[in-house]
Design an enzyme around this catalytic site. Structure first.
Site, mmCIF file in Angstrom:
data_model
loop_
_atom_site.group_PDB
_atom_site.id
_atom_site.type_symbol
_atom_site.label_atom_id
_atom_site.label_comp_id
_atom_site.label_asym_id
_atom_site.label_seq_id
_atom_site.Cartn_x
_atom_site.Cartn_y
_atom_site.Cartn_z
ATOM 1 N N GLU A 188 -52.294 -12.195 28.971
ATOM 2 C CA GLU A 188 -52.365 -11.158 29.998
ATOM 3 C C GLU A 188 -53.806 -10.647 30.169
ATOM 4 O O GLU A 188 -54.529 -10.457 29.197
ATOM 5 C CB GLU A 188 -51.456 -10.000 29.576
ATOM 6 C CG GLU A 188 -51.515 -8.783 30.466
ATOM 7 C CD GLU A 188 -50.864 -7.568 29.827
ATOM 8 O OE1 GLU A 188 -50.389 -6.704 30.575
ATOM 9 O OE2 GLU A 188 -50.825 -7.496 28.575
ATOM 10 N N LYS A 238 -46.664 -8.093 37.543
ATOM 11 C CA LYS A 238 -45.865 -7.264 36.644
ATOM 12 C C LYS A 238 -45.101 -6.188 37.421
ATOM 13 O O LYS A 238 -45.689 -5.412 38.188
ATOM 14 C CB LYS A 238 -46.802 -6.628 35.611
ATOM 15 C CG LYS A 238 -46.141 -5.949 34.436
ATOM 16 C CD LYS A 238 -47.222 -5.481 33.458
ATOM 17 C CE LYS A 238 -46.653 -4.891 32.194
ATOM 18 N NZ LYS A 238 -47.735 -4.479 31.267
ATOM 19 N N CYS A 291 -46.100 -8.813 28.878
ATOM 20 C CA CYS A 291 -46.313 -7.805 27.842
ATOM 21 C C CYS A 291 -45.141 -6.842 27.695
ATOM 22 O O CYS A 291 -44.082 -7.185 27.200
ATOM 23 C CB CYS A 291 -47.624 -7.060 28.141
ATOM 24 S SG CYS A 291 -48.192 -5.984 26.793
#
Length: 529
Positions: free
Chosen positions: A288, A343, A393
């Site tokens: 990420e 995300k 994440c």
């Protein structure tokens, strides 16, 4: 004359009774805090999964016979015993600049949910089969704190303490909610069993025995059903861990270092591939936010060409006229940048600030921090001829992100993450534990790619086959199975969670009705006297 002796005898008894109440209150308070800390010890990096039901057994003893406000207080103390040590890694992230206020505030907010759950447990404890209803209340409290307030925070769910042990196979049936329920009902059942056994009330031990034993037996019985074999071939995957400085929040200024480190590690990996030292990968994964991107990037393009394999590139990306996004790109050595996923579940107070007026209490830099733009598409990408789930994440803590991708055909889960923010803390191991649980829940191998570790290759049964150390530059290359079969958990979707919440609400309402009837009966009896 007869009244005097009564007054004299009552007078000395009052202090004795008060003293006993004070001692029992203190004992319960200590037991609540100790039980919460024992629960914390069940989380990674320790593999002491069996401490979780023991912790809830302790909470069961504390809540036994308590009233609403007592349950609220003891549940809150239990929560503090858990969250204060569990979330201490926030100090590595923010503590250097902001002190302990963010860590204490978040721990207290999450503990408040367990306080409310403890209060509600005192209501359902009046019902037959109390351990079952109390466990449902505890797990039901995890649903609202996942979403509210200020975006929620699902870290520290009961199931995340269970990547090993007897309960984890239940994830393939009912996901994280069922695993958590099994843990808690075992603990509450154990406390009830010990109480009845001490009283030699053998008629009352039947349900506590079932509550204690059945979840463990069910979990162990399901182990042989956890599929790990490849159903659509295998893929050789390479993870690039370039490393990052251990500087906490100051990592915001180290983007050029992260980019340079991952380019350098990619170059080393490309050399090993050309020399035949490692197998040529079908897919390469960067972690990420390993670089910033705005448009075409010739340096990244050349690095992918040198690797010779489709590569997932994690980047902070700003499209023209839009806010920054946390994005994973599919980068092909022949055709360049392709599909992307941004995300969806952004981290409160990090990737977006949900309540700036409140945040100003803790940091003077809020007005200089912009909100990222959340993505709107499912976390699934087509890369290297494979449908891949790409939760980023923090998203691994949310049930729906990986589940939606698997339901959309994902045969492999890739978890890019940037854990360098949190120093050499337990955070990265806690996140790896979540990834291992998701592997079993969805019957998929999981590839964890971290900037600074721990990166790992995880089998569909949650077994870690290879991993890196923290704050090292390293690459992992290994084969992972592709699977197409969906688990019962995926087919049921969120209905397991909804069912547990619905039953918990019904049990609380039944407890309220029973309490009202009991009070009404007591009032009637008092008037009759």
């Amino acid at each position: 004359m007869a009244a005097a002796p009564v007054a004299e005898s009552a007078e000395p008894s009052a202090p004795v009774r008060t003293k006993r109440d004070w001692r029992s209150w203190l004992l319960r308070l200590v037991l609540a805090a100790a039980s919460g800390f024992v629960f914390y010890l069940s989380f990674a990096p320790r593999d002491l999964w069996w401490l979780a039901p023991a912790a809830f057994a302790g909470l069961g003893f504390v809540l036994r016979g308590r009233r609403l406000w007592g349950g609220l207080g003891y549940g809150f103390v239990f929560g503090l015993g858990l969250y204060l040590p569990l979330l201490y890694w926030i100090q590595d992230f923010l503590g250097r600049g902001f002190g302990s206020a963010p860590w204490l505030a978040l721990s207290g907010a999450l503990a408040a949910y367990l306080g409310v759950a403890g209060a509600l447990c005192t209501l359902v404890a009046r019902l037959p089969g109390a351990p079952v209803w109390m466990a449902m209340v505890i797990i039901a409290s995890e649903t609202p704190r996942t979403w509210w307030p200020l975006g929620g925070f699902p870290w520290g769910r009961v199931a995340f303490s269970q990547p090993d042990g007897a309960f984890v196979p239940l994830a393939s049936v009912g996901g994280a909610p069922l695993v958590g329920f099994a843990v808690v009902v075992t603990g509450f059942g154990l406390s009830a069993l010990l109480v009845h056994a001490r009283r030699r009330d053998w008629r009352a031990v039947r349900l506590p025995v079932i509550a204690t034993v059945l979840p463990v037996v069910a979990g162990l019985a399901l182990w042989p059903t956890i599929g790990t074999g490849a159903q659509n071939g295998t893929r050789t995957v390479a993870v690039v861990q370039g490393n990052a400085p251990d500087v906490g929040l100051d990592l915001m200024t180290e983007e050029p270092t992260l980019r340079a480190n991952h380019l350098a590690q990619s170059e080393l990996l490309a050399g090993k591939i050309r020399a035949g030292a490692v197998p040529a990968p079908d897919l390469v994964v960067w972690p990420e936010t390993a670089t910033d991107l705005a448009g075409f990037d010739p340096v990244i393009d050349q690095a992918v060409r040198d690797l010779g394999s489709p590569t997932l590139i994690g980047a902070r990306y700003r499209a023209p006229g839009l806010k920054m996004q946390n994005t994973e790109f599919v980068w092909d050595p022949a055709t360049g940048r392709g599909q992307s996923y941004s995300k969806q579940e952004l981290v409160p107070f990090a990737e977006f600030v949900p309540a700036r007026s409140i945040a100003r209490w803790f940091t003077p830099f809020v007005d200089d921090t912009g909100d990222m733009l959340p993505g709107t598409k499912p976390s699934v990408l087509d890369v290297a001829g494979t449908r891949v789930a790409v939760p980023i994440c923090y998203e691994i803590a949310y049930d729906h992100v990986s589940r939606d991708a698997v339901q959309d055909g994902a045969q492999l889960i890739v978890l890019p993450t940037n854990n360098a923010w949190f120093g050499r803390s337990e955070m990265t191991y806690q996140q790896l534990a979540m990834a291992r649980l998701r592997a079993v829940e969805h019957g998929r191998a999981v590839v964890v790619s971290s900037t600074s570790g721990v990166s790992a290759l995880v089998e569909p049964d949650g077994t870690v086959t290879r991993s890196t150390s923290q704050f090292t530059a390293e690459s992992l290359v290994g084969s992972v199975p592709l699977r197409t079969e969906t688990t019962l958990s995926d087919r049921l979707g969120a209905w397991t969670e909804y069912g547990l919440v619905g039953v918990a609400v019904a049990a609380v309402l039944a407890g309220l009705v029973l309490r009202a009837r009991t009070r009404g009966t007591s009032t009637t009896a008092t008037r009759a006297e």
